[in-house]
Design an enzyme around this catalytic site. Structure first.
Site, PDB file in Angstrom:
ATOM      1  N   LYS A  14      -2.151 -13.513  -0.631  1.00 43.84           N
ATOM      2  CA  LYS A  14      -0.691 -13.435  -0.783  1.00 43.84           C
ATOM      3  C   LYS A  14      -0.002 -14.701  -0.278  1.00 43.84           C
ATOM      4  O   LYS A  14       0.898 -15.207  -0.926  1.00 43.84           O
ATOM      5  CB  LYS A  14      -0.132 -12.209  -0.049  1.00 43.84           C
ATOM      6  N   ARG A  89       6.123  -1.160   2.954  1.00 41.29           N
ATOM      7  CA  ARG A  89       4.764  -0.687   3.259  1.00 41.29           C
ATOM      8  C   ARG A  89       4.615   0.819   3.057  1.00 41.29           C
ATOM      9  O   ARG A  89       3.510   1.324   3.089  1.00 41.29           O
ATOM     10  CB  ARG A  89       4.389  -1.034   4.697  1.00 41.29           C
ATOM     11  N   ARG A 128     -11.409 -17.163   7.459  1.00 43.84           N
ATOM     12  CA  ARG A 128     -10.090 -17.610   7.935  1.00 43.84           C
ATOM     13  C   ARG A 128     -10.051 -17.581   9.460  1.00 43.84           C
ATOM     14  O   ARG A 128      -9.443 -18.440  10.091  1.00 43.84           O
ATOM     15  CB  ARG A 128      -8.993 -16.722   7.336  1.00 43.84           C
ATOM     16  N   ARG A 134      -6.716 -16.623  14.867  1.00 44.24           N
ATOM     17  CA  ARG A 134      -6.224 -15.245  14.964  1.00 44.24           C
ATOM     18  C   ARG A 134      -7.373 -14.315  15.341  1.00 44.24           C
ATOM     19  O   ARG A 134      -8.345 -14.204  14.594  1.00 44.24           O
ATOM     20  CB  ARG A 134      -5.619 -14.800  13.624  1.00 44.24           C
ATOM     21  N   ARG A 146      -7.863  -2.682   9.437  1.00 41.54           N
ATOM     22  CA  ARG A 146      -6.665  -3.187   8.750  1.00 41.54           C
ATOM     23  C   ARG A 146      -6.740  -2.899   7.249  1.00 41.54           C
ATOM     24  O   ARG A 146      -5.738  -2.512   6.634  1.00 41.54           O
ATOM     25  CB  ARG A 146      -6.513  -4.698   8.979  1.00 41.54           C
TER      26      ARG A 146
END
Length: 190
Positions: A14, A89, A128, A134, A146
């Site tokens: 995204k 969401r 990533r 992160r 998640r």
């Protein structure tokens, strides 16, 4: 006015695609996370309310988030359109967004969902995590949670826009530019 929801699980691409969409269609990017941080930093009434709740570990209520989105809509009345990132969401949030947009005689033009299988998402997020710093992209268990959270809570939102004839699924695996070409086709068809 073009009002686009870019949808997909964590790691679907995204962020990469939204940059290209914003550049091509001159849209205002509305990320709820960015909005929250911006309102808190500016010390607005909504920002202070959100910070108080967040400091207590409580999720910011939909009406606060909708209020922040409303502020951005007012601020950018002459915009070519908006890209909604991270919102809605839930179906309740989708209904609230539709009602807010209707008050401006606007609506969601299209919801574009990037479809990526769970194994590919896991690989992308772990990759990533090597560069992003992160911690939520470095833990397989957290990533799986998640993805599961996305699948269980946000799929009804896709169904909601499907019922309105505004939902387009696009395969999020492949070359970035060819995926963007498919997204552009969906936008222009809307």
């Amino acid at each position: 006015m073009l009002n686009l929801i870019l949808f997909g699980p964590p790691g679907a691409g995204k962020g990469t695609q939204s940059e290209k969409i914003i550049a091509k269609y001159n849209l205002i990017h509305l990320s709820t996370g960015d909005l929250l941080r911006s309102e808190i930093q500016a010390g607005t009434e909504l920002g202070l309310k959100a910070k108080t709740l967040m400091d207590q570990g409580i999720l910011v209520p939909d009406e606060v988030v909708i209020g922040m989105i409303d502020n951005k809509l007012k601020e950018h009345r002459s915009a070519a359109g908006f890209i909604f990132d991270g919102f809605p969401r839930t179906v309740k949030q989708a209904e609230a967004l539709d009602n807010l947009l209707a008050s401006y005689n606007e609506s969601i033009s299209v919801m574009v969902a990037l479809s990526v299988n769970d194994d590919e998402l896991l690989a992308r997020l772990l990759n990533r995590g090597k560069t992003s710093g992160r911690p939520d992209d470095q833990n397989e268990e957290l990533i799986a949670k998640r993805i599961q959270e996305y699948n269980s809570k946000t799929k009804p939102v896709a169904d909601y826009y499907q019922e309105q004839g505004k939902f387009v699924a696009i395969n999020g695996i492949g070359e970035i530019d060819s995926i963007f070409g498919e997204i552009s086709g969906a936008i222009e068809a809307a």
